[in-house]
Every structure is written in structure tokens, then in C-alpha cells.
Design a protein around this motif. Structure first.
Motif, PDB file in Angstrom:
ATOM      1  N   HIS A 157       0.811  -1.216   0.000  1.00  0.00           N
ATOM      2  CA  HIS A 157       0.000   0.000   0.000  1.00  0.00           C
ATOM      3  C   HIS A 157       0.847   1.270   0.000  1.00  0.00           C
ATOM      4  CE1 HIS A 157       0.945  -1.004   4.180  1.00  0.00           C
ATOM      5  NE2 HIS A 157       0.821   0.281   4.453  1.00  0.00           N
ATOM      6  N   LYS A 158       2.161   1.104   0.104  1.00  0.00           N
ATOM      7  CA  LYS A 158       3.022   2.291   0.176  1.00  0.00           C
ATOM      8  C   LYS A 158       3.701   2.546  -1.173  1.00  0.00           C
ATOM      9  CE  LYS A 158       3.974   3.183   4.892  1.00  0.00           C
ATOM     10  NZ  LYS A 158       2.781   4.026   4.897  1.00  0.00           N
ATOM     11  N   THR A 159       3.841   3.813  -1.511  1.00  0.00           N
ATOM     12  CA  THR A 159       4.568   4.159  -2.737  1.00  0.00           C
ATOM     13  C   THR A 159       6.066   4.238  -2.433  1.00  0.00           C
ATOM     14  OG1 THR A 159       4.383   6.513  -2.289  1.00  0.00           O
ATOM     15  CG2 THR A 159       2.624   5.534  -3.608  1.00  0.00           C
ATOM     16  N   ARG A 160       6.862   4.190  -3.488  1.00  0.00           N
ATOM     17  CA  ARG A 160       8.315   4.276  -3.325  1.00  0.00           C
ATOM     18  C   ARG A 160       8.688   5.567  -2.598  1.00  0.00           C
ATOM     19  NH1 ARG A 160      11.041   4.684  -8.779  1.00  0.00           N
ATOM     20  NH2 ARG A 160      10.607   6.872  -8.411  1.00  0.00           N
ATOM     21  N   ILE A 163       8.142   5.379   1.108  1.00  0.00           N
ATOM     22  CA  ILE A 163       9.146   4.548   1.768  1.00  0.00           C
ATOM     23  C   ILE A 163      10.475   5.311   1.873  1.00  0.00           C
ATOM     24  CG2 ILE A 163      10.459   2.389   1.621  1.00  0.00           C
ATOM     25  CD1 ILE A 163       7.935   1.280   0.054  1.00  0.00           C
ATOM     26  N   ALA A 164      10.836   5.995   0.790  1.00  0.00           N
ATOM     27  CA  ALA A 164      12.076   6.777   0.809  1.00  0.00           C
ATOM     28  C   ALA A 164      12.013   7.839   1.909  1.00  0.00           C
ATOM     29  CB  ALA A 164      12.302   7.419  -0.554  1.00  0.00           C
ATOM     30  N   ASP A 165      10.882   8.523   2.008  1.00  0.00           N
ATOM     31  CA  ASP A 165      10.724   9.559   3.042  1.00  0.00           C
ATOM     32  C   ASP A 165      10.855   8.973   4.441  1.00  0.00           C
ATOM     33  OD1 ASP A 165      10.350  11.326   1.006  1.00  0.00           O
ATOM     34  OD2 ASP A 165       8.176  11.557   1.283  1.00  0.00           O
ATOM     35  N   LEU A 180      17.118   9.303  -1.362  1.00  0.00           N
ATOM     36  CA  LEU A 180      16.867   7.951  -1.858  1.00  0.00           C
ATOM     37  C   LEU A 180      15.947   8.045  -3.069  1.00  0.00           C
ATOM     38  CD1 LEU A 180      16.161   5.907   1.391  1.00  0.00           C
ATOM     39  CD2 LEU A 180      17.958   5.440  -0.276  1.00  0.00           C
ATOM     40  N   GLU A 181      16.400   7.564  -4.201  1.00  0.00           N
ATOM     41  CA  GLU A 181      15.574   7.737  -5.396  1.00  0.00           C
ATOM     42  C   GLU A 181      15.100   6.441  -6.035  1.00  0.00           C
ATOM     43  OE1 GLU A 181      18.126  10.430  -7.361  1.00  0.00           O
ATOM     44  OE2 GLU A 181      16.962  12.179  -6.741  1.00  0.00           O
ATOM     45  N   THR A 182      15.942   5.425  -6.041  1.00  0.00           N
ATOM     46  CA  THR A 182      15.555   4.209  -6.762  1.00  0.00           C
ATOM     47  C   THR A 182      15.260   3.067  -5.795  1.00  0.00           C
ATOM     48  OG1 THR A 182      17.816   3.400  -6.889  1.00  0.00           O
ATOM     49  CG2 THR A 182      17.083   4.861  -8.665  1.00  0.00           C
TER      50      THR A 182
END
Lengths: 473, 251
Positions: A157-160, A163-165, A180-182
């Protein structure tokens, strides 16, 4: 975890209006479906394998007591210990006791749905142990303080970006990549952070996809290898498993593994498939000093032989979630407890009670796609209907819908009266539509007309028109 | 060949033209069509809401009313699925009624399956031309395994160019009382389906199930789409001059 399944409608409403969640769901959904489709069509014998898998589970369940006792004997023979737990409380107590006796402070945990079911993390933390989830998805939701929303992809349910944040706000050690980008950057960072946990943990807890009676082995599949590290590096390995996981032989497990990987992620086989048999032996270079299996019942023995017996074949692949149009629309959290989607809608009322779980079996069009893709051929729509039957018999549905059903039933069983009443309704509705062919709104039909027009009846009923036509034939 | 028509409650109430289209197709096969007057509904609203006793009472009524015909034809995969698949389940513990329900099940066919199996040529090649999208109802597709039949029938119409919908296996969100119990979720599902219909570039949408059609047509109209919606039987019987589902009367 305190269930919020009774509030499913509100949960679903919020989910449908959560833009970020909808982005995450849209991205995940199609991938799972396409990968499974490709994996299944690449294997001509999939249907035969499915039959074989079902037969294995049916046999194991028919002789569950025998195979569980055999499993226990073999675990003991290989130097391990089996702990029987009828309730979540007993299961948690067994785990706490093992951790306490081991003088543990830090627990590395692999992914385990039965662990979620018995809320083992809460129990451990309350007792003063530190628990770190080592599966990436579980780690993400642990640091986000959220429950899993999918049984094989807990953080789906979480977007990339989310998660990066989350990582950037929590991880502060030198040498980390910012921003964090990829996805590989995110995974690398999780590896770096978790590596210390594996090395420092006193106890490792994993789940089990299967228990093998003939060898006393437990099996897990992962794609990250975290399960192996959680199991082999700490001094003590605890396996949490529910009782229906047992199968007779290694050969049986291999059939089910082939079904599981294809149905779950569309892989031929998961990256890591690990068989654990007992603690470290004298000549083993590594491995835990203690090996414990906590066998959890939590209502499953009551399901045996009853109306929901077939649900015990479930191997937790998640295919029914991935193919469910309702799950795809609202995500897993709306279901309000540990297990979402069709399998969750069957299990939740059994485990938290029908009063709490009542909305879940109703929140389905019974479209049957879950049953179609289930590698264990579990008749999920029929099991959902069975819950509805219990609900009806216990009069749990709101009075308005019970009253509507009873009124309809009264007419439907009296054909002459029905013909008269349906004519009246058709003609009145046709008249009031004023030739527009549809209604934009209609009293008592707001549920329908909020998002769509209601087609108006053409005029008189078919039955009435047929009566009139007959003499001319 | 005596064929009993189980017209279904939705066709009876909302769209009798589907019933007459069905009769026309069956009569072109040379069938004598009978409409047993003791029919009301197949009992799904009760069955799917957990009232198995009422479902059984209605099933008994249907079994009695449709006794003794060569075939029973239903212009709906959903209702046909109820008769074929679920009546025998309902009478699992009543051997005598179980046997009767199995006899009925063996004789019952969803309309497109019956027409395709008949080997005859019932289709009226009306002067229709355009792109037609087919929506398979979940019950036709999964309970009865119907997929090829409606496509084969459409293939007989010279002016029809068939198009497939994206994610055709996904439910439209009707689900009987589901659509009013969970209107938000149903709305989302039917919106996805209506989007797929529009994206297909079809002029006309057909299906063998009026429940799905009323749902999808209602959403298409709300979205101001010009796609016209008919039951498959109406298209096959050359009855598309009449207004489509949810379209205004012709003046």
C-alpha cells in the motif's frame, strides 16, 4: 491487533479517496496478475499439479493429528522442541518463555502471518524485548507503525516515495545515500541497517510455509534471504506455525512449493527455499543452538470437518487478493484485521467473531475469480455465502435490509401476487421516468443512483405482455 | 422441441424486449416456446443474502414449474448458474429434490450456449453495422464456462466488428445486492468497466446478463457516453432499432 472490520464501509470509503493509496494499488495489482498468468501458462501440467496439491492437503487434514504428532517426534529426534498453543495468548507465552530463558534482548523476526495473528511483536515489546522485522516489507510497516495490507507483500500500500521519506526520516548513520531515489537504493539501505540486527540478535523468529512430518523440517520461502539470516545467525531459532501447515513428506512439499511460487509472485520458484531441521549439529559450522516450533491452533481445529474445513487448505499465496476487484479497489487495511481479501473475508469472522467481521463476507460480488485462481481450489464464494447464512440465521444484518429481503421473499413465493405487484411497479416507474429511459435519482435507490443512472422499465412486464400475445399465436 | 423460457425477474420487470428477442431466436430454431406462469425469480437474492430456506422454497417452485420440458432456456448466465450450479447444492441433503434439481440442471442452458449448441441458425442478420464489445458476466464465464458461444453468434452478423474489453475477466461491480450494500466500491468497479468500454471504441456493448448491463449502461449514461447498450439477444434478433438500455424513448 484490535480489529476494525466492523467499520469496513468507512474504511473502504477512506481508502477509495486516498490518492496515494490508489496510486500504490494501481501499480501493484496488474503486475501480480500478469506474472501469475505467464507462470501458469508456461506450465502445461499446472491443472494436474493443482489437483495433486489439493489431494495432498486434503489427506494431511484428514489425518492432521497423526501428522502433527509425527512432526513433533521428528523435531524432537533432531534435537528440537515443539510447543503446542491453543490460543494466541498461549503461543505468545511460549515464545516469551523461550526468549526469557535464553536471556535475550534483541529478536530478529522474519515474516510470519501467524505472528501477526497472535500479535507476537506487541507481546515481545510489552515484555521488554526489542524486535526488528527483517523482511523488507515487514520492516517498512514496522517503522511506519502499520499492520500489513497484503499477506505476501505487506507494504504494497506504500509508494516508493513514501518509503524513501520514511527511511530518510529514520535512518541517520554515516554513508547513507541521500536523497533515496531508486528501489535498489532503498533495498541497499535496508540491508545495511538490518545487517547489524542479524549479527546482534539473540533470537530469530521465522514463520513456516510448510511443516514436514517425515523429517520434522520446517520450510520457508523468501526472496530476500532474510529468513535464512534470522534463522541461522542468532543463538535460538523459533518457528511460528499454524497447525494446518503440516504435510506428510518432502515430496508433498515440493508439489506445493511449485504451486505456491507461481500463484503468489509468478515465479517458478522463490529465490530462497529453506528447510530447517533441528538446531546446529556437532559438526555443523553454524546454526542456532536451540530450535523451537510453536504450533498455533487459534480456532483451526474447530474448522476441521466443519463448514469451513476447505479453508484449511489455504497456502497463503495471496492470489485471491491479487485477483479480487474489491481488494484491488480498497486495499488490505480496509478489511480491518490481519488477513484481507477473499481468504481474509472467510478467516476474519472465524477468528475475531462474526459480529465484528460481518461486513467482510458481504463485501463481495461473488464473482468467483478468487476460486478460479486459488491453487488449492478453495470454494471461496461458497464459504462467503456460508458466513452470510450464519449472519442471516443470527439476524445480524441491519433491520432495513432484512425487512427488504423478507418483503421480496413474500412476493417471490406467490406468483399471482408477484405478477400483479411487479406490473404495478413497472408501469409506475415507466410512467414516472417521463420517456427519458432512466432516472438520475430515485428515493430508496440512492446507493445505485449516486454513481449511475437507473434504467427505467420499458412499460408493462414481460409476463403481462406474453399473456396478451398468446391468443394471436 | 418444447422449450420453457425462464425469463428472469430483471427482464420481466425492466426489459421485456429481451424476453421477446429470446422467443424470436428460439422460434427460429423451430422450438415451441412455453412461458410457465408460476415463475417469479430464481431465488438468488435470498441465496446470496444467506436466507437458504427462502432460496429453497423458490427453487422448489421453479423446479415444479419447469418440470417436463425438453429444454429450459434462460437469457442470463447468473440465473442459469443458479439453476444449474446452486439448486443441487441447496438440496444436498434432500435426495428426492436433489434428483429433480439435477434433472432441471441438465436441461437448463444459458441462451447463448443453447443457441450455439443447437447447431441451427437462429440469428437474424439485421441491417446493423458497427463495433460491438462483449461483456462476459462472471457467472456465465466462471459458473458455466461460457466464452466462445456469444462470440461465435456475433460472428454470424455480417455488419458486426467484435472488440474485446481490456481486463475483460474483471467483475463490473453489480453483484446483485452488493451494488447497493457497498455503493462506493461498486461505483469504482463499474467506472473501471465503463472506462474500458469507452476505451474499446465500441459503438454498442452487449452481454448475456441484464444485471451487468443495467449497471454498466447506468454508469455510461452518467458519464454522458454515447455507447448504446443491448442484451445480446436483442442484437442477435435484429431488435436494435429500439432504444438501448437507459436510452430515452423514441419520439
Amino acid at each position: 491487533m484490535k480489529p476494525t472490520s466492523a467499520a469496513f464501509s468507512d474504511n473502504a470509503h477512506r481508502a477509495l479517496h486516498d490518492v496515494t493509496l490508489q496510486q500504490a494499488l494501481a501499480k501493484a495489482g496488474v503486475g501480480f496478475v500478469e506474472k501469475r498468468r505467464a507462470a501458469v501458462s508456461d506450465l502445461p501440467e499446472f491443472a494436474a499439479l493443482r489437483e495433486a496439491g489439493r489431494a495432498i492437503k486434503d489427506h494431511a487434514l484428514a489425518h492432521l493429528d497423526h501428522y502433527l504428532l509425527r512432526f513433533e517426534q521428528q523435531v524432537q529426534a533432531s534435537g528440537g522442541e515443539v510447543h503446542w498453543a491453543e490460543t494466541p495468548a498461549e503461543a505468545c507465552a511460549a515464545v516469551l518463555d523461550i526468549c526469557t530463558r535464553a536471556g535475550a534482548t534483541l529478536v530478529a523476526k522474519g515474516k510470519s502471518m501467524v505472528g501477526e495473528e497472535i500479535a507476537i511483536n506487541d507481546a515481545l515489546e510489552t515484555a521488554g524485548f526489542e524486535v526488528v522485522e527483517t523482511d523488507l516489507g515487514e520492516y517498512i510497516i514496522q517503522i511506519a507503525h502499520e499492520p500489513p495490507s497484503h499477506i505476501i507483500a505487506p507494504a504494497v500500500h506504500k509508494t516508493r516515495k513514501q518509503i524513501a521519506d520514511l527511511f530518510e526520516s529514520l535512518h541517520h548513520q554515516p554513508g547513507l545515500t541521500r536523497p533515496l531515489e531508486t528501489v535498489p537504493q532503498i533495498v541497499d539501505e535496508a540491508r545495511q541497517i538490518l545487517r547489524d540486527t542479524f549479527l546482534a540478535a539473540d533470537v530469530g523468529i521465522t514463520g513456516a510455509n510448510f511443516l514436514i512430518a517425515e523429517t520434522g523440517s520446517t520450510v520457508i520461502v523468501t526472496n530476500e534471504g532474510n529468513g535464512d539470516l534470522s534463522a541461522t545467525l542468532p543463538r535460538v531459532h523459533i518457528v511460528l506455525a499454524s497447525i494446518e501447515k503440516v504435510v506428510p513428506t518432502l515430496e508433498d512439499a515440493s508439489v506445493l512449493l511449485r504451486l505456491l511460487a507461481r500463484s503468489a509472485t509468478g515465479q517458478e520458484i522463490t529465490s530462497y527455499t529453506t528447510f530447517f531441521t533441528g538446531p546446529r549439529r556437532a559438526d555443523d559450522p553454524d546454526g542456532p543452538e536451540q530450535f523451537h516450533v510453536v504450533l498455533v491452533d487459534n480456532g483451526r481445529s474447530r474448522m476441521l470437518g466443519g463448514a469451513y474445513h476447505e479453508m484449511l487448505r489455504c497456502i497463503r499465496c495471496g492470489a485471491c487478493l491479487n485477483h479480487c476487484p474489491v481488494y484491488s479497489a480498497v486495499g488490505g487495511h480496509a478489511y480491518g484485521w490481519v488477513y484481507p481479501g477473499p481468504m481474509g473475508a472467510v478467516l476474519t469472522p472465524l477468528m475475531v467473531g462474526l459480529d465484528e467481521g460481518r461486513p467482510l463476507p458481504n463485501a463481495s460480488t461473488l464473482c468467483g475469480r478468487c476460486e478460479e485462481v486459488c491453487p488449492m481450489s478453495i470454494p471461496l464464494p461458497q464459504l462467503l455465502r456460508e458466513h452470510r447464512r450464519q449472519e442471516f440465521e443470527r439476524r445480524l444484518a441491519p433491520p432495513r435490509s432484512r425487512w427488504a429481503l423478507a418483503t421480496w421473499a413474500f412476493f417471490a413465493q406467490r406468483p399471482r401476487l408477484y405478477r400483479w405487484a411487479s406490473r404495478l411497479g413497472s408501469l409506475l416507474l415507466n410512467k414516472s421516468s417521463g420517456g427519458r429511459g432512466r432516472f438520475r435519482s430515485l428515493p430508496f435507490a440512492e446507493g445505485w443512483t449516486a454513481a449511475r443512472d437507473l434504467p427505467a422499465p420499458q412499460g408493462d412486464t414481460f409476463m403481462a405482455q406474453w399473456q396478451r400475445r398468446k391468443p394471436h399465436d | 422441441m418444447r422449450v420453457a423460457l425462464f425469463v428472469t425477474c430483471l427482464v420481466d420487470l425492466f426489459r421485456p424486449s429481451v424476453g421477446f428477442a429470446t422467443v424470436r431466436l428460439l422460434e427460429r430454431l423451430g422450438a415451441e416456446v412455453v412461458v410457465p406462469p408460476e415463475q417469479t425469480c430464481c431465488g438468488q437474492p435470498a441465496y446470496n443474502n444467506g436466507d437458504f430456506e427462502t432460496a429453497r422454497a423458490i427453487a422448489r417452485q421453479v423446479i415444479a414449474a419447469f418440470d417436463g420440458f425438453d429444454h429450459v432456456v434462460v437469457p442470463s448466465g447468473s440465473c442459469a448458474g443458479m439453476l444449474v450450479r446452486h439448486y443441487p447444492e441447496l438440496f444436498r441433503d434432500e435426495p428426492e429434490t436433489l434428483a429433480r434439481s439435477q434433472t432441471l440442471a441438465a436441461r437448463t442452458r444459458e441462451l447463448s450456449a443453447f443457441l450455439a449448441e443447437s447447431g441451427g441458425d437462429p440469428v437474424v442478420d439485421a441491417p446493423f453495422s458497427g463495433k460491438v464489445a462483449i461483456h462476459d458476466s462472471c457467472s456465465a464465464r466462471r459458473e458455466l464456462g461460457i466464452h466462445a458461444a456469444p462470440r461465435a453468434l456475433l460472428g454470424k452478423l455480417a455488419g458486426v466488428e467484435s472488440v474485446e474489453l481490456k481486463e475483460a475477466e474483471t467483475c463490473c461491480g453489480f453483484g446483485g445486492t452488493f451494488c447497493v450494500k457497498y455503493p462506493d466500491i461498486s461505483a469504482r468497479m463499474v467506472t473501471d468497466k465503463a472506462d474500458a468500454v469507452i476505451a474499446s471504441g465500441a459503438d454498442v456493448l452487449v452481454s448475456g446478463d441484464l444485471g451487468c448491463l443495467m449497471n454498466i449502461a447506468g454508469r455510461l449514461k452518467r458519464m454522458d457516453s454515447t455507447v448504446r447498450v443491448y442484451h445480446l439477444a436483442e442484437l442477435l434478433a435484429g431488435m436494435t432499432d429500439a432504444p438501448g438500455i437507459a436510452d430515452p424513448d423514441k419520439t
